[in-house]
Design a protein around this motif. Structure first.
Motif, PDB file in Angstrom:
ATOM      1  N   TYR A  21      15.323 -88.697 -86.800  1.00 62.37           N
ATOM      2  CA  TYR A  21      15.739 -90.042 -87.191  1.00 62.37           C
ATOM      3  C   TYR A  21      16.909 -90.546 -86.354  1.00 62.37           C
ATOM      4  CZ  TYR A  21      12.260 -89.871 -90.748  1.00 62.37           C
ATOM      5  OH  TYR A  21      11.037 -89.798 -91.371  1.00 62.37           O
ATOM      6  N   ALA A  22      17.690 -89.631 -85.791  1.00 59.82           N
ATOM      7  CA  ALA A  22      18.711 -90.058 -84.839  1.00 59.82           C
ATOM      8  C   ALA A  22      18.051 -90.637 -83.592  1.00 59.82           C
ATOM      9  CB  ALA A  22      19.611 -88.887 -84.464  1.00 59.82           C
ATOM     10  N   ALA A  23      16.987 -89.995 -83.122  1.00 59.12           N
ATOM     11  CA  ALA A  23      16.273 -90.487 -81.938  1.00 59.12           C
ATOM     12  C   ALA A  23      15.574 -91.809 -82.240  1.00 59.12           C
ATOM     13  CB  ALA A  23      15.255 -89.451 -81.474  1.00 59.12           C
ATOM     14  N   ALA A  24      14.976 -91.921 -83.413  1.00 59.84           N
ATOM     15  CA  ALA A  24      14.294 -93.161 -83.779  1.00 59.84           C
ATOM     16  C   ALA A  24      15.283 -94.315 -83.896  1.00 59.84           C
ATOM     17  CB  ALA A  24      13.546 -92.975 -85.103  1.00 59.84           C
ATOM     18  N   THR A  25      16.452 -94.055 -84.467  1.00 61.47           N
ATOM     19  CA  THR A  25      17.480 -95.082 -84.565  1.00 61.47           C
ATOM     20  C   THR A  25      17.965 -95.503 -83.183  1.00 61.47           C
ATOM     21  OG1 THR A  25      18.203 -94.231 -86.711  1.00 61.47           O
ATOM     22  CG2 THR A  25      19.743 -95.637 -85.527  1.00 61.47           C
ATOM     23  N   ALA A  26      18.118 -94.530 -82.285  1.00 60.54           N
ATOM     24  CA  ALA A  26      18.529 -94.841 -80.911  1.00 60.54           C
ATOM     25  C   ALA A  26      17.499 -95.742 -80.244  1.00 60.54           C
ATOM     26  CB  ALA A  26      18.709 -93.549 -80.118  1.00 60.54           C
TER      27      ALA A  26
END
Length: 404
Positions: A318-323
């Motif tokens: 979810y950190a990557a998706a938010t980025a």
């Protein structure tokens, strides 16, 4: 919103998706034939409005959908993901005509899409593509191949409308390991238009399945979803079939993968969570050595390691998706990290769950037997784990050099 925090509406939506997957999608999945496109299942995804969200929501929503569906019905998750993977290049780079023709049908689940990048000699090394797009002469007749009838010259509107278009190619070569092949209705195909130019000489084409010269064969794979090879025997395409710009197809491919790699991680996290929950139930109920399995320290520590890794993978996904949704500059690195950690974690968690369940987990039809077959492929497709490590290192050094 912090990458690791879901708000109440998102949490409720995930619970709703799990229920829909169990009650409406899993029965359709169970009626499907392994190795073939399950069109009733795809149509139901459209009826539920989930396919539409592929093109109206961001990467975080895509991950939420994939994780939630994977928890309850991996077949539904995969069917949804393959529609997005095959059609995203049309959504992001297609012409108005291409979008109007195909996207409504993808959204309603009546047209099946596929992403045709890999080849027998160019899987992880996508820049080494060998499928050739040879430029044809202006005004060349489509029935120039021996034995080809005039009725097969223009199977769709793009060819019929421009019989003497300014630019046309013929595709010759092979694609392999293509999900939804050979049963898809159209393919996003990557072909070499400039020899010797590496990644800079690749063009993306939208190729309907009824083009003359395009044939395919299904492959018998470990995973239950359809995978096949495609043969291109001078398949005609024109400038109207190009997605994006000529010789810029590698950007189309990488842009699509940067979006979908974190969501592959979400798929893996969903499977890991399903295996973890099954293990918690089993170890709490199973009698062994005068108590319950969970009372054995070695078992308790294994379960703790399973949840630790699953939660760490979820946070990175979810950190990557938010980025991605915030258009951060380090999306390629984050996407690679998310896919790498989540898929390797899921392999570990499912394997450990099988070990703690014992022989029953290997019986055909058991949840873990199903997950054990499903969990292996994500470590390979859309860039193997080794490729993800290469991307991460390359991005790190590029950042360091840029800062000097």
């Amino acid at each position: 919103m912090p990458a690791f925090s879901l708000d109440p509406p998102q949490t409720a939506w995930c619970a709703e998706l799990r229920t829909l997957a169990a009650e409406r999608l899993r029965p359709l999945a169970e009626k499907g034939e392994p190795g073939h496109v399950n069109r009733p299942l795809v149509a139901e995804l459209g009826q539920l409005g989930l396919l539409k969200r592929l093109f109206t929501s961001g990467a975080v929503d895509l991950c939420l959908m994939r994780e939630s569906l994977a928890y309850a019905c991996t077949e539904a998750e995969t069917a949804l993901a393959l529609q997005g993977l095959g059609a995203h290049p049309v959504h992001a780079h297609g012409t108005p005509v291409q979008r109007e023709r195909w996207l409504p049908r993808v959204v309603e689940g009546s047209a099946v899409a596929a992403f045709a990048l890999s080849e027998p000699g160019a899987g992880s090394d996508a820049a080494a593509l060998g499928l050739r797009a040879q430029r044809a002469e202006r005004g060349e007749r489509e029935a120039s191949r021996p034995g080809e009838s005039e009725s097969a010259q223009a199977p769709d509107a793009s060819l019929a409308a421009h019989p003497d278009g300014p630019t046309r190619w013929r595709l010759t070569g092979e694609k392999c390991w293509i999900s939804n092949a050979p049963e898809a209705d159209f393919y996003t195909v990557f072909a070499r238009t400039t020899p010797g130019a590496g990644a800079r000489g690749v063009t993306a084409f939208l190729v309907p399945s009824d083009r003359p010269g395009l044939t395919g064969t299904g492959l018998d794979m470990l995973s239950p979803h359809p995978i096949g090879s495609l043969d291109f025997d001078a398949v005609p395409v024109t400038a109207d079939d190009v997605l994006g710009e000529p010789d810029r197809g590698f950007r189309v491919a990488m842009g699509t993968l940067n979006l979908f790699r974190p969501s592959v991680g979400a798929f893996a996290v969903g499977m890991a969570q399903a295996a973890l929950d099954a293990t918690l139930t089993h170890t709490a109920q199973r009698d062994a050595f005068g108590g319950k399995l969970k009372d054995l320290q070695t078992v308790a520590h294994q379960v703790a390691e399973m949840v630790l890794r699953t939660e760490a993978a979820r946070l990175m996904v979810y950190a990557a998706a938010t980025a991605y949704d915030e258009d951060a500059p380090d999306v390629p690195k984050r996407a690679a990290m998310a896919k790498l950690l989540a898929t390797e974690t899921a392999q570990y968690v499912v394997d450990t769950a099988v070990q703690l369940h014992g022989a029953r987990a290997l019986r055909r039809g058991h949840l873990l037997e199903h997950l054990y077959r499903e969990v292996r492929a994500p470590r390979v497709y859309e860039g193997a784990s080794e490729v993800q490590r290469g991307i991460i290192a390359k991005e790190l050094y590029a950042t360091m050099e840029a800062g000097r």
